[in-house]
Design a protein around this motif. Sequence first.
Motif, PDB file in Angstrom:
ATOM      1  N   ILE A 146      16.306  12.877 -16.536  1.00  0.00           N
ATOM      2  CA  ILE A 146      17.715  12.932 -16.184  1.00  0.00           C
ATOM      3  C   ILE A 146      17.889  12.449 -14.736  1.00  0.00           C
ATOM      4  O   ILE A 146      18.810  11.706 -14.430  1.00  0.00           O
ATOM      5  CB  ILE A 146      18.270  14.367 -16.327  1.00  0.00           C
ATOM      6  N   ALA A 147      16.986  12.895 -13.847  1.00  0.00           N
ATOM      7  CA  ALA A 147      17.081  12.540 -12.426  1.00  0.00           C
ATOM      8  C   ALA A 147      15.708  12.671 -11.774  1.00  0.00           C
ATOM      9  O   ALA A 147      14.829  13.372 -12.296  1.00  0.00           O
ATOM     10  CB  ALA A 147      18.080  13.448 -11.714  1.00  0.00           C
ATOM     11  N   GLN A 148      15.552  11.996 -10.621  1.00  0.00           N
ATOM     12  CA  GLN A 148      14.295  12.062  -9.871  1.00  0.00           C
ATOM     13  C   GLN A 148      14.588  11.791  -8.403  1.00  0.00           C
ATOM     14  O   GLN A 148      15.245  10.798  -8.084  1.00  0.00           O
ATOM     15  CB  GLN A 148      13.303  11.014 -10.396  1.00  0.00           C
ATOM     16  N   THR A 149      14.128  12.667  -7.531  1.00  0.00           N
ATOM     17  CA  THR A 149      14.138  12.367  -6.098  1.00  0.00           C
ATOM     18  C   THR A 149      12.737  11.909  -5.726  1.00  0.00           C
ATOM     19  O   THR A 149      11.758  12.290  -6.384  1.00  0.00           O
ATOM     20  CB  THR A 149      14.524  13.588  -5.248  1.00  0.00           C
ATOM     21  N   LEU A 150      12.635  11.085  -4.679  1.00  0.00           N
ATOM     22  CA  LEU A 150      11.328  10.559  -4.273  1.00  0.00           C
ATOM     23  C   LEU A 150      11.226  10.489  -2.766  1.00  0.00           C
ATOM     24  O   LEU A 150      12.192  10.142  -2.088  1.00  0.00           O
ATOM     25  CB  LEU A 150      11.118   9.145  -4.824  1.00  0.00           C
ATOM     26  N   GLY A 151      10.040  10.775  -2.285  1.00  0.00           N
ATOM     27  CA  GLY A 151       9.703  10.538  -0.895  1.00  0.00           C
ATOM     28  C   GLY A 151       8.326   9.892  -0.849  1.00  0.00           C
ATOM     29  O   GLY A 151       7.415  10.305  -1.579  1.00  0.00           O
ATOM     30  N   PHE A 152       8.179   8.864  -0.035  1.00  0.00           N
ATOM     31  CA  PHE A 152       6.896   8.175   0.101  1.00  0.00           C
ATOM     32  C   PHE A 152       6.355   8.450   1.499  1.00  0.00           C
ATOM     33  O   PHE A 152       7.060   8.267   2.487  1.00  0.00           O
ATOM     34  CB  PHE A 152       7.068   6.676  -0.145  1.00  0.00           C
ATOM     35  N   HIS A 153       5.097   8.872   1.585  1.00  0.00           N
ATOM     36  CA  HIS A 153       4.536   9.348   2.844  1.00  0.00           C
ATOM     37  C   HIS A 153       3.395   8.504   3.395  1.00  0.00           C
ATOM     38  O   HIS A 153       3.193   8.479   4.608  1.00  0.00           O
ATOM     39  CB  HIS A 153       4.079  10.801   2.686  1.00  0.00           C
ATOM     40  N   ARG A 154       2.648   7.845   2.528  1.00  0.00           N
ATOM     41  CA  ARG A 154       1.521   7.014   2.944  1.00  0.00           C
ATOM     42  C   ARG A 154       1.396   5.847   1.961  1.00  0.00           C
ATOM     43  O   ARG A 154       1.730   5.990   0.798  1.00  0.00           O
ATOM     44  CB  ARG A 154       0.222   7.805   2.920  1.00  0.00           C
ATOM     45  N   PRO A 155       0.874   4.734   2.426  1.00  0.00           N
ATOM     46  CA  PRO A 155       0.676   3.613   1.500  1.00  0.00           C
ATOM     47  C   PRO A 155      -0.459   3.893   0.511  1.00  0.00           C
ATOM     48  O   PRO A 155      -1.396   4.625   0.814  1.00  0.00           O
ATOM     49  CB  PRO A 155       0.324   2.445   2.422  1.00  0.00           C
ATOM     50  N   VAL A 156      -0.333   3.288  -0.649  1.00  0.00           N
ATOM     51  CA  VAL A 156      -1.358   3.360  -1.688  1.00  0.00           C
ATOM     52  C   VAL A 156      -1.893   1.944  -1.862  1.00  0.00           C
ATOM     53  O   VAL A 156      -1.128   0.986  -1.909  1.00  0.00           O
ATOM     54  CB  VAL A 156      -0.763   3.903  -3.010  1.00  0.00           C
ATOM     55  N   ARG A 157      -3.214   1.830  -1.959  1.00  0.00           N
ATOM     56  CA  ARG A 157      -3.858   0.515  -1.989  1.00  0.00           C
ATOM     57  C   ARG A 157      -4.669   0.305  -3.263  1.00  0.00           C
ATOM     58  O   ARG A 157      -5.041   1.264  -3.933  1.00  0.00           O
ATOM     59  CB  ARG A 157      -4.771   0.366  -0.778  1.00  0.00           C
ATOM     60  N   ILE A 158      -4.952  -0.946  -3.549  1.00  0.00           N
ATOM     61  CA  ILE A 158      -5.843  -1.286  -4.658  1.00  0.00           C
ATOM     62  C   ILE A 158      -7.169  -0.565  -4.422  1.00  0.00           C
ATOM     63  O   ILE A 158      -7.708  -0.578  -3.317  1.00  0.00           O
ATOM     64  CB  ILE A 158      -6.062  -2.811  -4.747  1.00  0.00           C
ATOM     65  N   GLY A 159      -7.663   0.070  -5.470  1.00  0.00           N
ATOM     66  CA  GLY A 159      -8.909   0.824  -5.377  1.00  0.00           C
ATOM     67  C   GLY A 159      -8.697   2.316  -5.176  1.00  0.00           C
ATOM     68  O   GLY A 159      -9.627   3.106  -5.366  1.00  0.00           O
ATOM     69  N   ASP A 160      -7.488   2.724  -4.796  1.00  0.00           N
ATOM     70  CA  ASP A 160      -7.207   4.155  -4.652  1.00  0.00           C
ATOM     71  C   ASP A 160      -7.073   4.805  -6.024  1.00  0.00           C
ATOM     72  O   ASP A 160      -6.597   4.183  -6.977  1.00  0.00           O
ATOM     73  CB  ASP A 160      -5.888   4.387  -3.892  1.00  0.00           C
ATOM     74  N   ASP A 161      -7.484   6.061  -6.092  1.00  0.00           N
ATOM     75  CA  ASP A 161      -7.221   6.895  -7.264  1.00  0.00           C
ATOM     76  C   ASP A 161      -6.125   7.864  -6.868  1.00  0.00           C
ATOM     77  O   ASP A 161      -6.291   8.633  -5.908  1.00  0.00           O
ATOM     78  CB  ASP A 161      -8.471   7.669  -7.690  1.00  0.00           C
ATOM     79  N   VAL A 162      -5.006   7.830  -7.590  1.00  0.00           N
ATOM     80  CA  VAL A 162      -3.887   8.716  -7.296  1.00  0.00           C
ATOM     81  C   VAL A 162      -3.984   9.925  -8.226  1.00  0.00           C
ATOM     82  O   VAL A 162      -3.999   9.781  -9.446  1.00  0.00           O
ATOM     83  CB  VAL A 162      -2.529   8.011  -7.480  1.00  0.00           C
ATOM     84  N   MET A 163      -4.081  11.114  -7.609  1.00  0.00           N
ATOM     85  CA  MET A 163      -4.063  12.348  -8.386  1.00  0.00           C
ATOM     86  C   MET A 163      -2.609  12.824  -8.410  1.00  0.00           C
ATOM     87  O   MET A 163      -2.029  13.122  -7.370  1.00  0.00           O
ATOM     88  CB  MET A 163      -4.967  13.408  -7.760  1.00  0.00           C
ATOM     89  N   VAL A 164      -2.022  12.825  -9.598  1.00  0.00           N
ATOM     90  CA  VAL A 164      -0.631  13.220  -9.764  1.00  0.00           C
ATOM     91  C   VAL A 164      -0.600  14.662 -10.258  1.00  0.00           C
ATOM     92  O   VAL A 164      -1.322  15.026 -11.193  1.00  0.00           O
ATOM     93  CB  VAL A 164       0.085  12.300 -10.776  1.00  0.00           C
TER      94      VAL A 164
END
Length: 153
Positions: A90-108
């Motif tokens: 229905i809705a989503q707020t977002l904040g971005f704090h650091r860059p994400v790069r190729i090769g990173d594993d993002v733990m959600v």
Amino acid sequence: MIELVTKHPSGGYILEELHVGMTAEKIIPVTEARIGQFAEASDDFNPVHMDEAFASKTAYRGRIAHGLLTASFGSAVVGTILPGAGAIYIAQTLGFHRPVRIGDDVMVRVSVVAVDPESARVELACEGFVEGQLVMDGVATVRVPRRRRPAKD
């Protein structure tokens, strides 16, 4: 108190099964292919994502993943684990704090923070981490099914 959950056997949790504190996690690798596919799907070919020579001259000193690619990893958890199948954004707020790069594993990590039985809506805290560092966060509001359909005979 958090309660780490996995995918429901039916594919999705219904409203009556959800409670504050339920949490799901998923690790998603950021690859060259994912960035290319996201650029194709979104038509966002910003050179900071696509061109190392250009990106190396920016404040990021190299290519970074699209912010909305990283945010979409939250959608992967919402749509497949918690609440899972049948959940509708229905809705989503977002904040971005650091860059994400190729090769990173993002733990959600997605956690139930509120359940509204009248509207069948749930608020979910969504966070993404790379090597323990917060890279993105926000709150999603999703509608979830109230009951399961009977199995077909």
